[in-house]
Design a protein around this motif. Sequence first.
Motif, PDB file in Angstrom:
ATOM      1  N   UNK A  40      -3.272  -9.353  -6.822  1.00 59.24           N
ATOM      2  CA  UNK A  40      -3.514  -8.075  -6.150  1.00 59.24           C
ATOM      3  C   UNK A  40      -2.575  -8.038  -4.952  1.00 59.24           C
ATOM      4  N   UNK A  41      -2.170  -6.838  -4.570  1.00 57.64           N
ATOM      5  CA  UNK A  41      -1.147  -6.696  -3.532  1.00 57.64           C
ATOM      6  C   UNK A  41      -1.656  -6.992  -2.130  1.00 57.64           C
ATOM      7  N   UNK A  42      -2.967  -6.977  -1.943  1.00 56.70           N
ATOM      8  CA  UNK A  42      -3.559  -7.143  -0.618  1.00 56.70           C
ATOM      9  C   UNK A  42      -3.031  -6.067   0.331  1.00 56.70           C
ATOM     10  N   UNK A  43      -2.806  -4.882  -0.238  1.00 54.20           N
ATOM     11  CA  UNK A  43      -2.398  -3.716   0.538  1.00 54.20           C
ATOM     12  C   UNK A  43      -2.623  -2.470  -0.304  1.00 54.20           C
ATOM     13  N   UNK A  44      -2.726  -1.337   0.363  1.00 52.76           N
ATOM     14  CA  UNK A  44      -2.952  -0.077  -0.333  1.00 52.76           C
ATOM     15  C   UNK A  44      -1.693   0.784  -0.384  1.00 52.76           C
ATOM     16  N   UNK A  45      -0.625   0.341   0.240  1.00 54.64           N
ATOM     17  CA  UNK A  45       0.636   1.082   0.257  1.00 54.64           C
ATOM     18  C   UNK A  45       1.535   0.586  -0.872  1.00 54.64           C
ATOM     19  N   UNK A  46       1.439   1.236  -2.007  1.00 55.14           N
ATOM     20  CA  UNK A  46       2.204   0.831  -3.192  1.00 55.14           C
ATOM     21  C   UNK A  46       3.707   0.833  -2.923  1.00 55.14           C
ATOM     22  N   UNK A  47       4.175   1.787  -2.153  1.00 60.93           N
ATOM     23  CA  UNK A  47       5.607   1.869  -1.857  1.00 60.93           C
ATOM     24  C   UNK A  47       6.076   0.781  -0.896  1.00 60.93           C
TER      25      UNK A  47
END
Length: 166
Positions: A40-47
């Motif tokens: 999981x990216x551990x962030x919500x900002x895909x860009x």
Amino acid sequence: MTTIISPLATPYQFEEFVNDGEERWNSRNGTEITTVVIHHMAMTNYDGVPEVWREREASAHYGIGPDGEIRAYVGEEKRAWHAGKANSYSIGIENCNTSTAPDWKVSDKTVDSLVKLIKDINKRYGRKMRIVGHQCAEGNSPSSTECPGPSLIPRLSEIIKRVNGE
């Protein structure tokens, strides 16, 4: 060497990564790909993912957004830096979160695209890949990382069953 990416993915800042250097990916030296590592990216900002990798020696082959969009960051023929000892024989897939800590939720659309992407990988390589969460990749332990996070860890068996058509 030919760049290998899934036809389901859109190259994203791909040329920048290809030309950026060895600190974030390098040759597999002929090692066979046998495993898919889920993160999981551990962030919500895909860009924002590529920016993180410019600051850290890390990368992954693919990223999946909250709407199910699949982006290719590093070609499968390269060893991305995402899972320690497992890097040489695995494909790393980052999944964007829709919420932050402590839940780190991942959308159903993301999981649906994850299943489609792994099915595509299996088809293109002609075999079922071993599917593991980052914390279970070789050289890691559940105590060394919480990745792929509390939203995806309980869904790993469901993901594996869906990929394998069970």
